[in-house]
Design an enzyme around this catalytic site. Sequence first.
Site, PDB file in Angstrom:
ATOM      1  N   HIS A  79     -25.878 -38.954 -16.897  1.00 48.12           N
ATOM      2  CA  HIS A  79     -25.394 -38.547 -15.287  1.00 48.12           C
ATOM      3  C   HIS A  79     -25.065 -37.181 -15.734  1.00 48.12           C
ATOM      4  O   HIS A  79     -25.514 -35.859 -14.759  1.00 48.12           O
ATOM      5  CB  HIS A  79     -23.679 -39.614 -15.077  1.00 48.12           C
ATOM      6  CG  HIS A  79     -23.120 -37.999 -14.261  1.00 48.12           C
ATOM      7  ND1 HIS A  79     -23.587 -37.473 -12.602  1.00 48.12           N
ATOM      8  CD2 HIS A  79     -22.222 -37.038 -13.943  1.00 48.12           C
ATOM      9  CE1 HIS A  79     -22.667 -36.682 -12.321  1.00 48.12           C
ATOM     10  NE2 HIS A  79     -22.306 -36.436 -13.089  1.00 48.12           N
ATOM     11  N   GLU A  80     -24.566 -36.595 -16.118  1.00 51.38           N
ATOM     12  CA  GLU A  80     -24.438 -35.078 -17.048  1.00 51.38           C
ATOM     13  C   GLU A  80     -26.325 -34.844 -17.332  1.00 51.38           C
ATOM     14  O   GLU A  80     -26.232 -33.402 -16.842  1.00 51.38           O
ATOM     15  CB  GLU A  80     -23.863 -34.584 -18.930  1.00 51.38           C
ATOM     16  CG  GLU A  80     -22.429 -35.250 -18.363  1.00 51.38           C
ATOM     17  CD  GLU A  80     -22.012 -34.352 -17.159  1.00 51.38           C
ATOM     18  OE1 GLU A  80     -22.103 -33.229 -17.419  1.00 51.38           O
ATOM     19  OE2 GLU A  80     -21.064 -35.006 -16.279  1.00 51.38           O
ATOM     20  N   HIS A 103     -16.411 -32.582 -20.925  1.00 53.04           N
ATOM     21  CA  HIS A 103     -17.239 -33.745 -20.397  1.00 53.04           C
ATOM     22  C   HIS A 103     -18.517 -33.125 -19.649  1.00 53.04           C
ATOM     23  O   HIS A 103     -18.713 -33.538 -19.516  1.00 53.04           O
ATOM     24  CB  HIS A 103     -15.939 -33.444 -18.991  1.00 53.04           C
ATOM     25  CG  HIS A 103     -15.910 -33.982 -17.726  1.00 53.04           C
ATOM     26  ND1 HIS A 103     -15.260 -33.441 -16.444  1.00 53.04           N
ATOM     27  CD2 HIS A 103     -16.827 -34.208 -17.430  1.00 53.04           C
ATOM     28  CE1 HIS A 103     -15.474 -34.948 -15.661  1.00 53.04           C
ATOM     29  NE2 HIS A 103     -17.100 -34.595 -15.801  1.00 53.04           N
ATOM     30  N   PHE A 114     -22.544 -42.081 -18.549  1.00 49.15           N
ATOM     31  CA  PHE A 114     -22.060 -40.914 -18.989  1.00 49.15           C
ATOM     32  C   PHE A 114     -22.650 -39.921 -19.006  1.00 49.15           C
ATOM     33  O   PHE A 114     -23.090 -39.256 -18.259  1.00 49.15           O
ATOM     34  CB  PHE A 114     -20.697 -40.470 -19.438  1.00 49.15           C
ATOM     35  CG  PHE A 114     -20.315 -39.125 -19.253  1.00 49.15           C
ATOM     36  CD1 PHE A 114     -19.776 -38.794 -18.554  1.00 49.15           C
ATOM     37  CD2 PHE A 114     -19.711 -38.826 -20.472  1.00 49.15           C
ATOM     38  CE1 PHE A 114     -18.959 -37.624 -17.869  1.00 49.15           C
ATOM     39  CE2 PHE A 114     -18.753 -37.588 -20.658  1.00 49.15           C
ATOM     40  CZ  PHE A 114     -18.744 -37.324 -19.751  1.00 49.15           C
ATOM     41  N   LYS A 150     -28.304 -34.419 -13.763  1.00 50.48           N
ATOM     42  CA  LYS A 150     -27.740 -33.380 -12.655  1.00 50.48           C
ATOM     43  C   LYS A 150     -27.187 -32.067 -13.077  1.00 50.48           C
ATOM     44  O   LYS A 150     -27.695 -31.366 -11.911  1.00 50.48           O
ATOM     45  CB  LYS A 150     -26.142 -34.192 -12.459  1.00 50.48           C
ATOM     46  CG  LYS A 150     -25.472 -33.043 -11.163  1.00 50.48           C
ATOM     47  CD  LYS A 150     -23.794 -33.952 -10.752  1.00 50.48           C
ATOM     48  CE  LYS A 150     -23.739 -33.069  -9.352  1.00 50.48           C
ATOM     49  NZ  LYS A 150     -22.584 -33.221  -9.195  1.00 50.48           N
ATOM     50  N   HIS A 151     -27.014 -31.450 -14.635  1.00 48.54           N
ATOM     51  CA  HIS A 151     -26.803 -30.586 -14.681  1.00 48.54           C
ATOM     52  C   HIS A 151     -27.649 -29.695 -16.085  1.00 48.54           C
ATOM     53  O   HIS A 151     -28.480 -28.971 -15.987  1.00 48.54           O
ATOM     54  CB  HIS A 151     -25.633 -30.515 -15.371  1.00 48.54           C
ATOM     55  CG  HIS A 151     -24.949 -30.589 -15.056  1.00 48.54           C
ATOM     56  ND1 HIS A 151     -23.972 -29.794 -13.976  1.00 48.54           N
ATOM     57  CD2 HIS A 151     -23.878 -31.920 -14.732  1.00 48.54           C
ATOM     58  CE1 HIS A 151     -23.116 -30.654 -13.546  1.00 48.54           C
ATOM     59  NE2 HIS A 151     -22.567 -31.610 -13.755  1.00 48.54           N
TER      60      HIS A 151
END
Length: 262
Positions: free
Chosen positions: A112-113, A65, A109, A116-117
């Site tokens: 987004h990862e 994830h 996806f 954000k991270h």
Amino acid sequence: ARGNSLKLRASSLERAMAPIEARLGLLLLVSVGAAEVCRYPGGQCYELRLDKCRKGSTRNTFTIHGLWSEWAQDCNGPRFDVKLLAPIRAEMEATWLSCPEYGGHNQQFWAHEWNKHGTCSGLSQLEFFEKGLELYRKHLAECGSSGLCSICFTKDLSREEKCSNAPPPHASGTGSCAQMGCGRFRRRAPCQCNSACHSYGNCCSDFDSVCSANGASCSSIGCGSFSKWQPCQCNRGCRYHGDCCPDYNTVCRRQPYLIINT
């Protein structure tokens, strides 16, 4: 005589220093122990989160994830560029994928990862995703049979830490829907109280008695809105969180995939 006097003084000094050394040793032990717990938010550590898809070729198989920097999110950095992942694209699509029930849009996806991270990691985009894949290969065997698994690491990714307030490897967790409420996926909770928990095998022990009795459906609560008190949802984000009501697709129509912050 002088030699004996020196020996006595040395012996007295050693006895005097012993309690101090003991205290210092205890302080060091406490300091090291505290540093080995990865906390969110604000911890100087990473969490590698693995989930099981409920559909498709990876059904009931752990996939990545995210690799989450617990000290910060949404840092300044280069925007996501899928072309940079060309050397690892095949492995990404096999093990770091958007599950079919969440829309299957891998590039969105991954973006987004990263945004954000990954931008907070100090790594390049390729290095960040390569590191996630590497940790997945090395530590997958530590995960048990539940639907999700969290493994935490020091900020330099050199060793593991205990995850605080997150489902640890091999643990199915305990918790209460009566305390947390029904419907919302809670990233840090040891068990879940949403409509997807049976599929993931991570329902809280009181889910059926507390949440299922509510019997919510999109035909009864309407489409588009979110309520944390409902056991399932009927908004666009429910497919990403895995908490759609059973009649979402038939009642609310298919809506574009939406990235929701995790």
